[in-house]
Design a protein around this motif. Structure first.
Motif, short mmCIF file in Angstrom:
data_model
loop_
_atom_site.label_atom_id
_atom_site.label_comp_id
_atom_site.label_asym_id
_atom_site.label_seq_id
_atom_site.Cartn_x
_atom_site.Cartn_y
_atom_site.Cartn_z
N SER A 88 4.03 -6.05 6.47
CA SER A 88 3.98 -5.49 7.83
C SER A 88 2.58 -4.97 8.11
N MET A 89 2.46 -4.31 9.24
CA MET A 89 1.19 -3.71 9.62
C MET A 89 1.48 -2.31 10.12
N ASN A 90 0.66 -1.36 9.71
CA ASN A 90 0.73 -0.03 10.31
C ASN A 90 -0.14 -0.02 11.56
N TYR A 91 0.43 0.46 12.66
CA TYR A 91 -0.29 0.39 13.93
C TYR A 91 0.30 1.40 14.89
N TRP A 100 1.73 -5.99 -6.93
CA TRP A 100 1.38 -4.73 -6.31
C TRP A 100 1.96 -4.63 -4.91
N ALA A 101 2.37 -3.43 -4.54
CA ALA A 101 2.86 -3.15 -3.20
C ALA A 101 2.27 -1.83 -2.74
N ILE A 105 -3.86 -0.08 18.17
CA ILE A 105 -4.78 0.37 17.14
C ILE A 105 -4.18 0.00 15.78
N VAL A 106 -4.93 -0.78 15.02
CA VAL A 106 -4.47 -1.18 13.68
C VAL A 106 -4.84 -0.09 12.69
N ASP A 107 -3.86 0.37 11.89
CA ASP A 107 -4.11 1.42 10.91
C ASP A 107 -4.10 0.93 9.47
N GLY A 108 -3.51 -0.24 9.24
CA GLY A 108 -3.51 -0.74 7.86
C GLY A 108 -2.60 -1.92 7.67
N LEU A 109 -2.79 -2.61 6.55
CA LEU A 109 -1.89 -3.70 6.18
C LEU A 109 -0.89 -3.17 5.16
N VAL A 110 0.34 -3.58 5.31
CA VAL A 110 1.42 -3.13 4.43
C VAL A 110 1.85 -4.30 3.56
N THR A 137 4.23 3.62 10.45
CA THR A 137 3.44 4.30 9.43
C THR A 137 4.13 4.12 8.09
N GLY A 138 3.44 4.45 7.03
CA GLY A 138 4.06 4.50 5.71
C GLY A 138 4.01 3.19 4.95
N GLY A 139 4.59 3.23 3.78
CA GLY A 139 4.52 2.10 2.85
C GLY A 139 5.54 1.02 3.14
#
Lengths: 215, 215
Positions: free
Chosen positions: B99-102, B180-181, B85-90, B165-167
């Motif tokens: 990275s990717m949150n997943y 931007w990050a 499950i993809v949760d976001g792009l980092v 998870t996380g930044g």
């Protein structure tokens, strides 16, 4: 419609859903955020999620498979790269005819680790696949970072796609059953950007991030 | 935190992201719409998308792998079932720390085809995984439909999860680069139901479909 390159890549289950033309295969790979890479390790199958990017007829792969099999990669490794995009749930009157609308691609072949300029090109391809324009915004990898990174290259040669679209196909005898039938589309998108905890004040999301959200 | 059951299922790349407790593994399997099932066919890896559903410590699988390997299934088949499950792009300042949150799960083991009452239970488990309450709304499979359907059962025994998870975690030297990050969350949801073309007038989406959309 291109013919399949091998029996192994021929779509078996519902033959009329199979597609072999490059445009279809490429567009699904380009739309998928992640792919699932299978390989044989000690005679057993292993499937791991990886990031990918396409450059013409080459697929570049980045992720844990590469580091896991670092030692065996010199001679290449047989892989199966599968990417699936879910488009919706299909509700029929019968449980049997329930289905899913989706697009998927299967690419079979031998992946090789790449080095030097091609490793950088592969990383850029993967980065640009996820966020076009981001490579130029961020600091490029230095030699130490490149040494810690593995990139695989797989030719998109033996490949097939499967696509299901449209509503349920119920048996005639079931049409008048008193239950709703149709499609529930699966929607995806990007939420509000979350600043990094250590971002200095006044730095807005970059052009590449803004462009991704506007799509 | 449960210990991994085997070296094969131990998370290698970033060890601190590995999780082995059942609650984590189950929750990711329950949240994923599809899984990717790998197996070895003629010495080569094959990965195909499948629908799944979980009943306690058993995973039921439905889809093309079953029909593809119908003849070999009597004795069971070694599979690797992976759900991501993809949760976001980092977004980091450096390309390297992007990275990717997943959330992902890997389940290894030997899957067996099930028949009779357990085949029906497996199908119901898969249907209810996708849309709780839908089984009772639709016509149950008849004997002819059941004969055309393959369901595999895989014990969730040798399994591991990975979660990021996380930044971004940038190098100190990069923090002040003018870029931007942060994280761009990946959002998913259900769109407006689309009636089947042959739906009689006045039939609204069922309670199960409405409940799915409200989540």
């Amino acid at each position: 419609m291109r013919e399949p390159r091998s029996e192994a890549s021929r779509v078996r289950r519902v033959a009329d859903r199979g597609r072999y033309d490059s445009d279809t295969i490429h567009s699904i790979l380009d739309a998928a955020l992640v792919s699932h890479v299978g390989l044989v390790s000690g005679g057993r199958p292993i499937v791991l999620p990886m990031l990918h990017g396409r450059d013409g007829d080459a697929l570049y792969l980045h992720g844990s498979v590469a580091s896991r099999l670092q030692r065996t990669l010199a001679g290449g490794v047989d892989v199966c790269v599968t990417a699936t995009i879910v488009d919706g749930l299909v509700f029929a009157r019968s449980t049997f005819h329930h289905s899913m609308n989706y697009r998927s691609v299967v690419v079979l072949g031998r992946a090789h680790a790449v080095e030097g300029d091609e490793k950088v090109r592969g990383l850029r391809t993967i980065a640009e696949h996820l966020t076009p324009g981001r490579w130029a915004e961020s600091r490029e990898p230095n030699p130490a970072e490149l040494r810690q990174t593995s990139v695989l290259r797989l030719p998109i040669d033996e490949a097939s796609a499967k696509i299901r679209t449209g509503g349920p196909i119920d048996d005639d005898v079931d049409i008048d059953l008193p239950v709703w039938a149709g499609v529930l589309p699966f929607a995806t998108g990007w939420g509000e950007p979350v600043d990094a905890g250590d971002l200095p004040p006044g730095v807005d999301p970059s052009a590449a991030v803004a462009a991704l959200r506007s799509h």
